[in-house]
Design an enzyme around this catalytic site. Structure first.
Site, PDB file in Angstrom:
ATOM      1  N   GLY A 191      36.612  13.856  17.427  1.00 50.40           N
ATOM      2  CA  GLY A 191      35.677  12.846  16.927  1.00 50.40           C
ATOM      3  C   GLY A 191      35.378  11.752  17.944  1.00 50.40           C
ATOM      4  O   GLY A 191      34.282  11.222  17.964  1.00 50.40           O
ATOM      5  N   PHE A 192      36.338  11.457  18.780  1.00 44.36           N
ATOM      6  CA  PHE A 192      36.156  10.340  19.718  1.00 44.36           C
ATOM      7  C   PHE A 192      36.841  10.635  21.048  1.00 44.36           C
ATOM      8  O   PHE A 192      37.864  11.314  21.083  1.00 44.36           O
ATOM      9  CB  PHE A 192      36.755   9.062  19.131  1.00 44.36           C
ATOM     10  CG  PHE A 192      36.164   8.710  17.792  1.00 44.36           C
ATOM     11  CD1 PHE A 192      34.957   8.020  17.702  1.00 44.36           C
ATOM     12  CD2 PHE A 192      36.777   9.131  16.626  1.00 44.36           C
ATOM     13  CE1 PHE A 192      34.392   7.748  16.463  1.00 44.36           C
ATOM     14  CE2 PHE A 192      36.233   8.860  15.379  1.00 44.36           C
ATOM     15  CZ  PHE A 192      35.026   8.163  15.299  1.00 44.36           C
ATOM     16  N   GLY A 193      36.266  10.082  22.103  1.00 45.88           N
ATOM     17  CA  GLY A 193      36.926  10.136  23.402  1.00 45.88           C
ATOM     18  C   GLY A 193      37.956   9.008  23.483  1.00 45.88           C
ATOM     19  O   GLY A 193      38.036   8.153  22.595  1.00 45.88           O
ATOM     20  N   GLY A 194      38.738   9.040  24.539  1.00 47.26           N
ATOM     21  CA  GLY A 194      39.652   7.934  24.825  1.00 47.26           C
ATOM     22  C   GLY A 194      40.848   7.798  23.896  1.00 47.26           C
ATOM     23  O   GLY A 194      41.450   6.734  23.811  1.00 47.26           O
ATOM     24  N   ASP A 233      41.799  19.864  25.245  1.00 50.61           N
ATOM     25  CA  ASP A 233      40.805  18.801  25.093  1.00 50.61           C
ATOM     26  C   ASP A 233      41.396  17.625  24.325  1.00 50.61           C
ATOM     27  O   ASP A 233      41.854  17.793  23.184  1.00 50.61           O
ATOM     28  CB  ASP A 233      39.604  19.383  24.325  1.00 50.61           C
ATOM     29  CG  ASP A 233      38.441  18.422  24.200  1.00 50.61           C
ATOM     30  OD1 ASP A 233      38.509  17.308  24.742  1.00 50.61           O
ATOM     31  OD2 ASP A 233      37.448  18.816  23.544  1.00 50.61           O
ATOM     32  N   GLY A 234      41.365  16.448  24.962  1.00 52.55           N
ATOM     33  CA  GLY A 234      41.774  15.225  24.277  1.00 52.55           C
ATOM     34  C   GLY A 234      42.932  14.525  24.974  1.00 52.55           C
ATOM     35  O   GLY A 234      44.033  15.066  25.044  1.00 52.55           O
ATOM     36  N   GLY A 235      42.646  13.362  25.524  1.00 55.94           N
ATOM     37  CA  GLY A 235      43.713  12.583  26.158  1.00 55.94           C
ATOM     38  C   GLY A 235      44.241  13.205  27.434  1.00 55.94           C
ATOM     39  O   GLY A 235      45.331  12.867  27.890  1.00 55.94           O
ATOM     40  N   MET A 279      43.089  21.450  20.696  1.00 53.88           N
ATOM     41  CA  MET A 279      42.819  20.003  20.645  1.00 53.88           C
ATOM     42  C   MET A 279      44.151  19.259  20.764  1.00 53.88           C
ATOM     43  O   MET A 279      45.102  19.547  20.037  1.00 53.88           O
ATOM     44  CB  MET A 279      42.159  19.616  19.312  1.00 53.88           C
ATOM     45  CG  MET A 279      40.726  20.069  19.119  1.00 53.88           C
ATOM     46  SD  MET A 279      39.566  19.611  20.417  1.00 53.88           S
ATOM     47  CE  MET A 279      39.671  17.817  20.425  1.00 53.88           C
ATOM     48  N   MET A 314      31.617  20.537  16.942  1.00 50.22           N
ATOM     49  CA  MET A 314      32.402  19.887  15.882  1.00 50.22           C
ATOM     50  C   MET A 314      31.442  19.648  14.723  1.00 50.22           C
ATOM     51  O   MET A 314      31.082  18.510  14.403  1.00 50.22           O
ATOM     52  CB  MET A 314      33.004  18.575  16.410  1.00 50.22           C
ATOM     53  CG  MET A 314      34.163  18.816  17.373  1.00 50.22           C
ATOM     54  SD  MET A 314      34.495  17.394  18.421  1.00 50.22           S
ATOM     55  CE  MET A 314      33.358  17.726  19.767  1.00 50.22           C
ATOM     56  N   ASP A 341      30.166  17.811  23.842  1.00 50.23           N
ATOM     57  CA  ASP A 341      30.772  17.587  22.530  1.00 50.23           C
ATOM     58  C   ASP A 341      29.706  17.329  21.481  1.00 50.23           C
ATOM     59  O   ASP A 341      29.091  16.262  21.444  1.00 50.23           O
ATOM     60  CB  ASP A 341      31.724  16.378  22.605  1.00 50.23           C
ATOM     61  CG  ASP A 341      32.999  16.734  23.352  1.00 50.23           C
ATOM     62  OD1 ASP A 341      33.650  17.712  22.965  1.00 50.23           O
ATOM     63  OD2 ASP A 341      33.326  16.028  24.331  1.00 50.23           O
ATOM     64  N   HIS A 345      31.169  22.453  22.664  1.00 48.83           N
ATOM     65  CA  HIS A 345      32.252  22.336  21.687  1.00 48.83           C
ATOM     66  C   HIS A 345      31.621  21.845  20.393  1.00 48.83           C
ATOM     67  O   HIS A 345      31.258  20.671  20.290  1.00 48.83           O
ATOM     68  CB  HIS A 345      33.294  21.342  22.261  1.00 48.83           C
ATOM     69  CG  HIS A 345      34.388  20.988  21.320  1.00 48.83           C
ATOM     70  ND1 HIS A 345      35.267  19.951  21.584  1.00 48.83           N
ATOM     71  CD2 HIS A 345      34.781  21.511  20.131  1.00 48.83           C
ATOM     72  CE1 HIS A 345      36.138  19.858  20.596  1.00 48.83           C
ATOM     73  NE2 HIS A 345      35.856  20.778  19.692  1.00 48.83           N
ATOM     74  N   GLY A 363      37.223  13.477  29.634  1.00 54.03           N
ATOM     75  CA  GLY A 363      36.053  12.616  29.479  1.00 54.03           C
ATOM     76  C   GLY A 363      36.301  11.265  30.118  1.00 54.03           C
ATOM     77  O   GLY A 363      35.819  10.975  31.227  1.00 54.03           O
ATOM     78  N   SER A 364      37.107  10.442  29.454  1.00 52.43           N
ATOM     79  CA  SER A 364      37.281   9.084  29.986  1.00 52.43           C
ATOM     80  C   SER A 364      37.990   9.064  31.332  1.00 52.43           C
ATOM     81  O   SER A 364      37.756   8.159  32.136  1.00 52.43           O
ATOM     82  CB  SER A 364      37.974   8.182  28.960  1.00 52.43           C
ATOM     83  OG  SER A 364      38.893   8.887  28.198  1.00 52.43           O
ATOM     84  N   SER A 376      33.820  16.173  30.282  1.00 50.48           N
ATOM     85  CA  SER A 376      33.131  15.926  29.023  1.00 50.48           C
ATOM     86  C   SER A 376      32.136  14.784  29.187  1.00 50.48           C
ATOM     87  O   SER A 376      32.522  13.638  29.449  1.00 50.48           O
ATOM     88  CB  SER A 376      34.139  15.559  27.934  1.00 50.48           C
ATOM     89  OG  SER A 376      33.444  14.986  26.839  1.00 50.48           O
ATOM     90  N   MET A 435      28.718  16.697  17.736  1.00 51.25           N
ATOM     91  CA  MET A 435      29.339  16.188  16.496  1.00 51.25           C
ATOM     92  C   MET A 435      28.262  15.894  15.457  1.00 51.25           C
ATOM     93  O   MET A 435      27.192  15.388  15.793  1.00 51.25           O
ATOM     94  CB  MET A 435      30.096  14.887  16.791  1.00 51.25           C
ATOM     95  CG  MET A 435      31.122  15.015  17.900  1.00 51.25           C
ATOM     96  SD  MET A 435      32.108  13.531  18.039  1.00 51.25           S
ATOM     97  CE  MET A 435      33.008  13.877  19.557  1.00 51.25           C
ATOM     98  N   HIS A 478      31.332  20.108  29.781  1.00 48.95           N
ATOM     99  CA  HIS A 478      31.787  20.200  28.390  1.00 48.95           C
ATOM    100  C   HIS A 478      30.912  19.278  27.543  1.00 48.95           C
ATOM    101  O   HIS A 478      30.806  18.079  27.799  1.00 48.95           O
ATOM    102  CB  HIS A 478      33.255  19.772  28.331  1.00 48.95           C
ATOM    103  CG  HIS A 478      33.885  19.888  26.978  1.00 48.95           C
ATOM    104  ND1 HIS A 478      34.408  21.058  26.489  1.00 48.95           N
ATOM    105  CD2 HIS A 478      34.086  18.968  26.007  1.00 48.95           C
ATOM    106  CE1 HIS A 478      34.908  20.858  25.279  1.00 48.95           C
ATOM    107  NE2 HIS A 478      34.720  19.595  24.951  1.00 48.95           N
TER     108      HIS A 478
HETATM  109  C1  DX5 Z   1      36.941  14.680  21.254  1.00 46.62           C
HETATM  110  C2  DX5 Z   1      36.146  15.522  22.225  1.00 46.62           C
HETATM  111  C3  DX5 Z   1      36.599  15.438  23.630  1.00 46.62           C
HETATM  112  C4  DX5 Z   1      36.496  14.087  24.257  1.00 46.62           C
HETATM  113  C5  DX5 Z   1      37.643  13.964  25.189  1.00 46.62           C
HETATM  114  O1  DX5 Z   1      36.546  14.988  19.960  1.00 46.62           O
HETATM  115  O2  DX5 Z   1      36.224  16.879  21.837  1.00 46.62           O
HETATM  116  O3  DX5 Z   1      35.972  16.424  24.442  1.00 46.62           O
HETATM  117  O4  DX5 Z   1      35.321  13.859  24.969  1.00 46.62           O
HETATM  118  O5  DX5 Z   1      37.671  12.687  25.679  1.00 46.62           O
HETATM  119  P1  DX5 Z   1      38.910  12.099  26.459  1.00 46.62           P
HETATM  120  O6  DX5 Z   1      39.083  12.952  27.683  1.00 46.62           O
HETATM  121  O7  DX5 Z   1      38.510  10.712  26.733  1.00 46.62           O
HETATM  122  O8  DX5 Z   1      40.102  12.219  25.545  1.00 46.62           O
HETATM  123 ZN    ZN Z   2      35.458  18.492  23.291  1.00 41.77          ZN
END
Ligand code: DX5
Ligand code: ZN
Length: 227
Positions: free
Chosen positions: A141-144, A174-176, A136, A67, A34, A65, A196-197, A7, A36, A32
C-alpha cells in the site's frame, strides 16, 4: 544474478522519464510499477496509461505489481500498454491458476505475490507455471515502510522448494529493501530486488542504485563462497 527492480512509486512523478533514466544509469535493470486501486490496498496510484507512457521512455522490462481486486479485468490493458511481467496477489485471485494462465496467454511473464501473512504453501500447485514469486516484506500500500524480517524465512523456504521441485522461478522481494536490509534478502535467496525509497529517496537515483547494487553483489559473492 541479482537485479535491481526500482519502484517508481517513490520517484518524482513530474520527472518520471529522468528518474527512470538515472536509476537505469545506476545499474537498475527492471522497472517495478506499483498499481493500486484503493480497494485491495488503502492507496491509489496509476494504471495502464502510465505504463504506456513509461514504455515510451525505457527499453527495460516493466514489472507490474497489481495490488488490485479483479486483476483479470485489466490484464489485457496492461499487455496492450507494454507490460512484460505481471504479478497478482494470491489473496485476490479466486482462480489463481486461471489468472496466471491469462497473463501468459497475453505474452507476459506471470508472477504471484504473497502478503506477509500468507504462507508459501498456498502456491505449491502453481509454482511450475510462474516466472517469479514476489514475497512482500511489508504490508502493501505504501512505500517507505519498515522491513518485516519474518519474510526472510519465506524466501529461504521458496528457494528450498524450487530446488526440491526442480523448478527455475525467480524470487522477488518488495518492501523496506534498502542498503541496510539488502544483504539479508540476498542471503535468503532473493534475486529480483524491489526498492523504492532507497533509490528515489534522499540523494540521486543513479548513485543510490549503484551503491545499492554494490551491497547486493557483495552479499551475492558471500553466498557463492558458502555454496
Ligand atoms: C508497496 C509497494 C512497493 C514499494 C516499496 O506496496 O509494493 O513496491 O514501492 O517501497 P520501499 O522500497 O520504499 O519500501
Ligand atoms: Zn511493489
Amino acid at each position: 544474478m541479482v537485479e535491481l527492480a526500482f519502484s517508481v512509486l517513490a520517484a518524482d512523478f513530474a520527472h518520471l522519464a529522468d528518474e527512470i533514466a538515472a536509476a537505469e544509469r545506476g545499474g537498475g535493470t527492471i522497472v517495478h510499477v506499483d498499481v493500486m486501486d484503493g480497494h485491495f490496498v488503502p492507496n491509489i496510484t496509476f494504471g495502464p496509461p502510465v505504463v504506456k507512457a513509461i514504455r515510451r521512455v525505457t527499453k527495460l522490462p516493466l514489472d507490474c505489481h497489481l495490488m488490485i481486486e479483479k486483476p483479470d479485468d485489466f490484464i489485457p490493458a496492461f499487455a496492450e500498454a507494454g507490460a512484460n511481467m505481471i504479478s497478482v496477489h494470491q489473496e485476490v485471485c479466486r482462480h489463481l491458476h486461471r489468472t496466471l494462465q491469462l497473463i501468459a496467454d497475453h505474452g507476459m511473464r506471470p508472477g504471484v505475490v504473497l502478503n506477509p501473512a500468507t504462507p508459501v504453501d498456498m502456491l505449491i500447485e502453481v509454482l511450475p507455471m510462474v516466472h517469479h514469486v514476489l514475497v512482500m516484506s511489508v504490508n502493501p500500500g505504501f512505500g517507505g515502510q519498515k522491513f518485516l524480517p519474518f519474510a526472510l524465512e519465506k524466501m529461504m523456504y521458496l528457494a528450498e522448494l524450487r530446488h526440491e521441485m526442480n523448478l527455475d522461478f525467480r524470487i522477488e522481494v518488495d518492501g523496506g529493501v534498502a542498503h541496510d536490509t539488502v544483504g539479508q534478502v540476498v542471503e535468503a535467496g532473493a534475486e529480483m530486488l524491489v526498492a523504492g525509497s532507497a533509490i528515489f529517496g534522499a540523494g540521486g537515483a543513479e548513485a543510490n542504485a549503484k551503491s545499492f547494487l554494490e551491497a547486493a553483489r557483495a552479499a551475492e559473492a558471500r553466498v557463492e563462497v558458502e555454496e
